[in-house]
Design a protein around this motif. Structure first.
Motif, PDB file in Angstrom:
ATOM      1  N   GLN A   1      40.898 -71.024  -2.833  1.00  0.00           N
ATOM      2  CA  GLN A   1      40.150 -71.387  -4.031  1.00  0.00           C
ATOM      3  C   GLN A   1      40.445 -72.845  -4.360  1.00  0.00           C
ATOM      4  O   GLN A   1      41.586 -73.291  -4.231  1.00  0.00           O
ATOM      5  CB  GLN A   1      40.553 -70.497  -5.213  1.00  0.00           C
ATOM      6  N   ARG A   2      39.416 -73.558  -4.774  1.00  0.00           N
ATOM      7  CA  ARG A   2      39.597 -74.955  -5.159  1.00  0.00           C
ATOM      8  C   ARG A   2      39.415 -75.092  -6.665  1.00  0.00           C
ATOM      9  O   ARG A   2      38.716 -74.296  -7.293  1.00  0.00           O
ATOM     10  CB  ARG A   2      38.601 -75.848  -4.417  1.00  0.00           C
ATOM     11  N   TRP A   3      40.055 -76.099  -7.217  1.00  0.00           N
ATOM     12  CA  TRP A   3      39.978 -76.350  -8.658  1.00  0.00           C
ATOM     13  C   TRP A   3      38.749 -77.204  -8.926  1.00  0.00           C
ATOM     14  O   TRP A   3      38.641 -78.326  -8.438  1.00  0.00           O
ATOM     15  CB  TRP A   3      41.246 -77.066  -9.118  1.00  0.00           C
ATOM     16  N   ASP A   4      37.833 -76.660  -9.684  1.00  0.00           N
ATOM     17  CA  ASP A   4      36.560 -77.344  -9.902  1.00  0.00           C
ATOM     18  C   ASP A   4      36.097 -77.083 -11.326  1.00  0.00           C
ATOM     19  O   ASP A   4      35.890 -75.925 -11.728  1.00  0.00           O
ATOM     20  CB  ASP A   4      35.514 -76.827  -8.909  1.00  0.00           C
ATOM     21  N   GLY A   5      35.991 -78.149 -12.091  1.00  0.00           N
ATOM     22  CA  GLY A   5      35.488 -78.007 -13.459  1.00  0.00           C
ATOM     23  C   GLY A   5      36.409 -77.237 -14.361  1.00  0.00           C
ATOM     24  O   GLY A   5      35.946 -76.529 -15.265  1.00  0.00           O
ATOM     25  N   GLY A   6      37.696 -77.339 -14.139  1.00  0.00           N
ATOM     26  CA  GLY A   6      38.657 -76.677 -15.001  1.00  0.00           C
ATOM     27  C   GLY A   6      38.882 -75.218 -14.685  1.00  0.00           C
ATOM     28  O   GLY A   6      39.493 -74.502 -15.487  1.00  0.00           O
ATOM     29  N   LYS A   7      38.382 -74.747 -13.529  1.00  0.00           N
ATOM     30  CA  LYS A   7      38.606 -73.346 -13.158  1.00  0.00           C
ATOM     31  C   LYS A   7      38.672 -73.229 -11.634  1.00  0.00           C
ATOM     32  O   LYS A   7      38.294 -74.147 -10.901  1.00  0.00           O
ATOM     33  CB  LYS A   7      37.478 -72.469 -13.700  1.00  0.00           C
ATOM     34  N   TRP A   8      39.152 -72.074 -11.179  1.00  0.00           N
ATOM     35  CA  TRP A   8      39.254 -71.813  -9.751  1.00  0.00           C
ATOM     36  C   TRP A   8      37.920 -71.287  -9.227  1.00  0.00           C
ATOM     37  O   TRP A   8      37.334 -70.368  -9.795  1.00  0.00           O
ATOM     38  CB  TRP A   8      40.358 -70.806  -9.444  1.00  0.00           C
TER      39      TRP A   8
END
Length: 786
Positions: A125-132
């Motif tokens: 999972q990548r961190w994108d827009g403040g969420k996973w």
């Protein structure tokens, strides 16, 4: 749902095998976690008896089947349902700590899932827009695991590079710095350069998995780091099974300390390639055998003073004086022998039966720091001599002119010594706990034109050579066989300076001394309640010296003294002859006395004098009526062996010893930092040693670090940083110091057992008759030494 019998069995297992386990419901509870690396003292692991899953909630958040937990912690098997009953087992799920930027911003998260068949998956999972968000970084360059920890680690810290997150987490649980790259083996080349630069100031050690992929991965990591100027070491774990990794190796009972102790055995990339070539599985490897660094130890080995070899009373008196004054035992030994020599000057001589007789004048020189108790020890031992001196002075007061009667002084000039010898039958003693001024006088410091050392009379008074001088102002002087004994002490700096003084060495003055440079006791003394010398020991010592000082030998028709002759027993004579043969051989190239040949040439003479002094201490009333025994001769050889080791120390350059002492100090400071076992930064070392041992500037430190590189202890790795001043790091090859090589021990005589059942002389012969024959043949071959 599990059946009731299985649930009861699981409850019993939990109660028996999990520390501090307790049920919160009928099927759920908590217990202490015994995961490798945990040291929990309170319940931190949740478990469910129906699903058979446990989760650690305190540190790592791992989730695992209790069956796997039991195997990892070496517990009995956790009760499982029969295969026929077969409900699918729950999926084991572990979420690893997230990959972050050096500033701590999340980047990537990896989860490990293991199904009922043991198949593993690693969704990302990548961190994108403040969420996973599900999915990896999709073509973007990868970060390093624990980047924030790498950025915050002190320069030179040890960092382990593993093949996956599981191993890195196991190391972190043991408070070790560790990192890895996403997606496991073969993907290290995808790590972004800005993350790799975090390893520049650190000391990387690669931990390969024990399989073909692990081998290739370790080589790839090391080659990538080398291109950046980072020389990473590779640590092959001994005893690691096929396809095993460091997490497997760390299973209880192995600990953090066990792993750190193996770090010095890590090997270079080239050595790892050589050992791994053609291998599919790496079983285990012995540590790389590097060439030994050039020895730095500037001192020969220092043996214990041979106090136990001393006969009778001296074996008690030496340690008593050492304890009372808190000085090394060898110093009272030198003082006592010096006092005995003073008392026996021109009173007795040793007659070994062949060749000239040997007078008992001996010279002693000790190196001790200021405040070490030199003066108090001298007063304790030489007290009877000073008392005898006062009696002589008070008895023979001249009506006019100076009183030259007396046997001892502290720092006479050569001219004053000549007068003293002439007035006292050619005998005189010098005892001084701070003899720097005496040596300055002898070196010619205070002469009008600085014409050089004035030591001719001193040299004659050691060998007993007759002295005749003709001076315009003082007239003619004749002294038959002058003899002096010197019992002197110097501070270490003055000791080094005197031992290296050119004219003293060239003219053989220093080769006449029995030197002693014991390790300082300052900082380790018993300053609260040292045991004073007992009254009985003092009384016995006063009696011994008093008896020797009162000896009045006869005079010949010319008024010259005729000293009493002390005989030597046949057994002691054999021991002396054996020692002489050994000592003569050790003057050859590569022999024991190679570095101090002038001292070694007098070895037998020193042994005879020491034997005579020890004998006089035993038979102080009429020593000439007793023959020197075998045990006394052996004790003299043991005592000489102690001084011989220190004579070798004094034969080396004092300047060179100081330089090497600085290098040894640096190695000790590097060794004191566990995080510097693999590498360290020069600037960090400078901050540690600044203003110590002369390291006032970085340039001074760099000079010594360059010498350590030349000697093979370190290698330099230039490093660069994006901003600021460039620094230099050093890879550590070895922190072990080695004694000088070759270092020949003082072992003149092998052991033998007495035919009477008791301990006796250590010599070469099986029987006395065979010894005589062997010695005669060897002596003849050496040119009739006796």
């Amino acid at each position: 749902m599990v059946n009731s019998d299985l649930l009861i069995a699981r409850r019993d297992w939990v109660a028996k095998h999990l520390p501090k386990a307790r049920l919160k419901t009928n099927t759920k509870g908590e217990a202490c976690c015994e995961w490798p690396g945990h040291q929990d003292s309170s319940p931190s692991m949740l478990f469910d008896l129906e699903t058979g899953v446990c989760t650690c909630r305190s540190r790592c958040g791992h989730s695992m089947r209790l069956g796997s937990y039991a195997a990892i912690t070496n517990k009995p098997a956790f009760p499982m349902p029969e295969v026929a009953a077969g409900e699918p087992l729950p999926v084991e799920r572990i979420v690893y700590p997230a990959y972050t930027t050096p500033g701590g911003v999340p980047v990537l998260r990896v989860t490990r899932k293991t199904d009922e068949n043991g198949k593993k998956e690693y969704p990302q999972q990548r961190w994108d827009g403040g969420k996973w968000v599900s999915g990896g970084l999709q073509g973007q360059t990868r970060p390093l695991f624990n980047a924030q920890g790498l950025a915050e680690a002190p320069s030179g810290s040890l960092v382990f590079i593993t093949e996956g997150e599981k191993c890195a987490v196991h190391l972190q649980q043991r408070e070790l710095l560790a990192t890895t790259a996403p997606e496991g083996a073969g993907k290290f080349h995808q790590v972004a350069p800005e993350y790799l630069e975090l390893l520049l100031p650190l000391g990387p050690v690669i931990l390969p998995d024990n399989d073909e992929n692990g081998t290739k991965h370790a080589i790839q990591v090391a080659e990538i780091l080398r291109k950046l100027g980072i020389e990473a070491k590779i640590l092959v774990l001994p005893g690691l099974g096929p396809k095993g990794d460091v997490a497997d190796w760390l299973i209880i009972p192995r600990t953090r300390r066990d792993l750190l102790d193996l770090v010095p055995t890590a090997i270079s990339l080239e050595s790892f390639k050589d050992r791994s070539q053609g291998l599919v599985e790496i079983e285990s490897h012995e540590p790389l055998e590097l060439e030994s660094p050039i020895p730095l130890d500037p001192t020969p080995r220092k043996p214990e003073p041979p106090v136990r070899s001393l006969p009778g009373f001296l074996g008690e008196f030496v340690p008593a004086v050492a304890e009372a004054n808190q000085v090394p035992p060898s110093y009272p030994l030198s003082l006592i022998l010096g006092a005995l020599s003073t008392a026996t000057l021109k009173r007795v001589v040793v007659d070994a039966g062949r060749g000239p007789v040997t007078p008992l004048n001996e010279w002693f020189l000790t190196s001790l720091e200021s405040g070490s108790g030199k003066s108090s020890s001298l007063r304790t031992v030489f007290g009877p001599v000073y008392g005898y001196e006062r009696q002589l002075v008070n008895r023979d007061k001249p009506e006019e002119g100076e009183n030259l009667i007396g046997v001892i002084s502290s720092d006479p000039t050569p001219e004053a010594l000549e007068k003293r010898l002439r007035a006292n039958d050619g005998r005189f003693a010098i005892a001084n706990p701070e003899a720097a001024d005496l040596f300055a006088v002898l070196a010619g410091k205070y002469t009008a034109n600085g014409s050089g050392a004035n030591i001719g009379l001193f040299l004659k008074s050691y060998s007993g050579d007759s002295h005749r001088s003709d001076r315009v102002l003082r007239g003619a002087t004749y002294i038959d066989q002058p003899l002096t004994t010197l019992t002197l002490s110097l501070q270490p700096s003055a000791f080094d300076r005197v031992c290296c003084e050119g004219e003293f060495r060239e003219r053989g003055m220093m080769a006449r001394f029995l030197m002693d440079a014991p390790d300082s006791l300052l900082g380790y003394r018993n300053v609260i309640d040292p045991e004073p010398v007992s009254a009985s020991l003092r009384s016995r010592w006063n009696g011994i010296l008093g008896s020797l000082l009162s000896i009045q030998p006869p005079r010949d028709e010319n008024g010259e003294l005729q000293p009493h002759h002390i005989p030597v027993s046949p057994q002691a004579t054999m021991a002396l002859r054996s020692f002489r043969v050994w000592a003569e051989k050790q003057l050859r190239p590569d022999g024991y006395f190679e570095c101090c040949r002038e001292f070694g040439a007098r070895a037998a003479e020193h042994v005879v004098k020491l034997a005579g002094l020890l004998h006089c201490a035993e038979h102080s009333a009429r020593p000439w009526e007793h023959a020197i025994r075998e045990e006394t001769m052996q004790a003299a050889i043991d005592v000489f062996g102690y001084y011989a080791e220190h004579a070798k120390l004094a034969s080396t350059s004092g300047t060179e010893r100081k330089k090497n002492g600085r290098l040894l100090y640096l190695l000790e400071r590097i060794r004191s930092k566990p995080e510097w076992r693999v590498s360290f930064k020069a600037r960090d070392l400078f901050l540690l040693v600044k203003k110590s041992r002369g390291f006032e500037t970085m340039d001074a430190l760099s000079n010594d670090l360059n010498r350590l590189v030349e000697f093979g202890y370190l290698s330099e790795v230039p490093t660069t940083v994006r901003r600021g001043r460039p620094s230099v790091s050093y890879v550590v090859h070895s922190l072990e110091t080695h004694p000088q090589n070759p270092q020949k021990p003082f072992e003149p005589l092998p052991k033998r057992v007495s035919t009477e059942g008791g301990p006796t002389l250590n010599n070469d012969f099986v029987t006395l008759n065979n010894q005589v024959e062997n010695q005669a043949a060897e002596v003849a071959a050496l040119g009739n030494l006796f």
